[in-house]
Motif scaffolding. Sequence first.
Motif, PDB file in Angstrom:
ATOM      1  N   GLU A   1       0.828  -1.206   0.000  1.00 54.26           N
ATOM      2  CA  GLU A   1       0.000   0.000   0.000  1.00 54.26           C
ATOM      3  C   GLU A   1       0.868   1.264   0.000  1.00 54.26           C
ATOM      4  OE1 GLU A   1      -3.892  -1.718   2.477  1.00 54.26           O
ATOM      5  OE2 GLU A   1      -2.434  -0.385   3.454  1.00 54.26           O
ATOM      6  N   VAL A   2       1.941   1.233   0.772  1.00 51.86           N
ATOM      7  CA  VAL A   2       2.847   2.382   0.802  1.00 51.86           C
ATOM      8  C   VAL A   2       3.501   2.572  -0.562  1.00 51.86           C
ATOM      9  CG1 VAL A   2       4.878   3.403   1.875  1.00 51.86           C
ATOM     10  CG2 VAL A   2       3.283   2.084   3.271  1.00 51.86           C
ATOM     11  N   ASN A   3       3.933   1.488  -1.156  1.00 51.74           N
ATOM     12  CA  ASN A   3       4.557   1.562  -2.475  1.00 51.74           C
ATOM     13  C   ASN A   3       3.597   2.140  -3.505  1.00 51.74           C
ATOM     14  OD1 ASN A   3       6.755   0.886  -4.417  1.00 51.74           O
ATOM     15  ND2 ASN A   3       5.207  -0.527  -5.223  1.00 51.74           N
ATOM     16  N   GLU A   4       2.335   1.716  -3.459  1.00 59.76           N
ATOM     17  CA  GLU A   4       1.339   2.231  -4.390  1.00 59.76           C
ATOM     18  C   GLU A   4       1.125   3.729  -4.185  1.00 59.76           C
ATOM     19  OE1 GLU A   4      -0.635   0.599  -6.981  1.00 59.76           O
ATOM     20  OE2 GLU A   4       1.246  -0.488  -6.727  1.00 59.76           O
ATOM     21  N   ALA A   5       1.108   4.153  -2.934  1.00 56.99           N
ATOM     22  CA  ALA A   5       0.928   5.579  -2.643  1.00 56.99           C
ATOM     23  C   ALA A   5       2.123   6.390  -3.128  1.00 56.99           C
ATOM     24  CB  ALA A   5       0.712   5.777  -1.147  1.00 56.99           C
ATOM     25  N   LEU A   6       3.336   5.876  -2.891  1.00 48.72           N
ATOM     26  CA  LEU A   6       4.543   6.577  -3.344  1.00 48.72           C
ATOM     27  C   LEU A   6       4.616   6.643  -4.863  1.00 48.72           C
ATOM     28  CD1 LEU A   6       7.284   5.181  -0.918  1.00 48.72           C
ATOM     29  CD2 LEU A   6       6.416   7.534  -1.000  1.00 48.72           C
ATOM     30  N   SER A   7       4.093   5.628  -5.534  1.00 47.77           N
ATOM     31  CA  SER A   7       4.179   5.572  -6.997  1.00 47.77           C
ATOM     32  C   SER A   7       3.408   6.698  -7.673  1.00 47.77           C
ATOM     33  CB  SER A   7       3.673   4.220  -7.512  1.00 47.77           C
ATOM     34  OG  SER A   7       2.267   4.109  -7.339  1.00 47.77           O
ATOM     35  N   GLN A   8       2.484   7.339  -6.936  1.00 47.23           N
ATOM     36  CA  GLN A   8       1.734   8.455  -7.500  1.00 47.23           C
ATOM     37  C   GLN A   8       2.621   9.680  -7.708  1.00 47.23           C
ATOM     38  OE1 GLN A   8      -1.480   7.764  -8.427  1.00 47.23           O
ATOM     39  NE2 GLN A   8      -0.819   5.749  -7.687  1.00 47.23           N
ATOM     40  N   LYS A   9       3.747   9.730  -6.966  1.00 42.23           N
ATOM     41  CA  LYS A   9       4.644  10.880  -7.058  1.00 42.23           C
ATOM     42  C   LYS A   9       6.081  10.514  -7.437  1.00 42.23           C
ATOM     43  CE  LYS A   9       2.073  13.781  -3.789  1.00 42.23           C
ATOM     44  NZ  LYS A   9       1.740  14.861  -4.734  1.00 42.23           N
ATOM     45  N   ILE A  10       6.457   9.241  -7.260  1.00 45.17           N
ATOM     46  CA  ILE A  10       7.818   8.805  -7.581  1.00 45.17           C
ATOM     47  C   ILE A  10       7.733   7.683  -8.608  1.00 45.17           C
ATOM     48  CG2 ILE A  10       9.957   7.813  -6.683  1.00 45.17           C
ATOM     49  CD1 ILE A  10       9.268   8.989  -3.956  1.00 45.17           C
ATOM     50  N   ASP A  11       8.160   7.961  -9.841  1.00 41.43           N
ATOM     51  CA  ASP A  11       8.055   6.976 -10.916  1.00 41.43           C
ATOM     52  C   ASP A  11       9.043   5.822 -10.752  1.00 41.43           C
ATOM     53  OD1 ASP A  11       6.046   8.418 -12.181  1.00 41.43           O
ATOM     54  OD2 ASP A  11       7.468   9.586 -13.382  1.00 41.43           O
TER      55      ASP A  11
END
Length: 264
Positions: free
Chosen positions: A146-156
Motif C-alpha cells: 500500500e505504501v509503495n502504491e501511494a509513493l508511486s503516484q509521485k515517484i516513478d
Amino acid sequence: MLLNYQIKKALKHDATDKSEIIFLLHGLFGSLSNLALLAKHLNTTHHIVLVDLRNHGQSPQSDSMSYALMAEDIFDLADSLNINTFSLVGHSMGGKVAMACALSSPQRINSLVVADIAPVIYEDKHSPVFEALNSLDFSQYKTRYEVNEALSQKIDSAEVRSFLLKSLHKVAQGFILRFNLKTLYQHYENIRDWPYKDAVFNKKILFIKGADSDYILPSYQNDILKQFPHAQAKIIQQADHWLHIQKAKTFNRLVEQFFQKNAR
C-alpha cells in the motif's frame, strides 16, 4: 552523539592482527544495511564498522544536520571504540561525510573511497522525494504494498521507491520511517552544501562514478583535485547513482583493490 553501528571483525586475523579498520557510511534516506554487501566482501581481511548516520536508521535523532556535526559523530564513535586511525567508504551523502572527516582531521584518516559524489554544492535533486514522503501519513497503511502504491503516484522510479521502503518500520498502528524526515527536509540545504572548500587531504582517495549518473561531472575535476590532489577515479559502466547495488560485484572489487594497493 553516539551513533548506532555494527562491527564485523576480519575473518582472517590473529593475536597480532593489524588489519585495516574501515567505516562504511550510507547516503541520504539510507541506513547501515545499504552497504552490507560491501561489508561482507571486505570482511575477510578488514575490520568493518557499519554506521547509521545521525537522523538515520537506529541512530539518535536530532534537530540539527550538517557535515561538521556528522564528521564529529564519526570521530566520537571511533573514540568510543578506541580507534585512533581508520579508513572510510561513503556513498552519496555518506561520501561527503567521509570527505569531511578526511579534511577536518586528516591525521586520523588513512584513505577513503567516495562513491558517486563530489566536494561541491549540489542543486536540488530530492524535492520530489520530500514532497512524496511529506504527503503521506505512514501510520494509516497496513502493508508495504500500500505504501509503495501511494509513493508511486509521485515517484516513478521503482528503484527509488524500493530504497525508501527499506526504511519503513512496522509498529502497532501502520508504519513509521527510520529516518528523521522533518530534520532532513528542514536542513536539506546543508546536505546539498559543501563547507570545506579550502582544506586539503594529501593521502590516497578513490572516487567511483556510475557512468549514467550526473553526480560527478567532468566540470568537477578541478574542485576534486584542489582538495584531493592524489585522487584516483574509476567509472562503472551501465550504472547510475546506485552503482553499489546495480553493479555490486564490480563496485566491491574496485574498493577491495584500492585498499589492498594502499594497505599501510
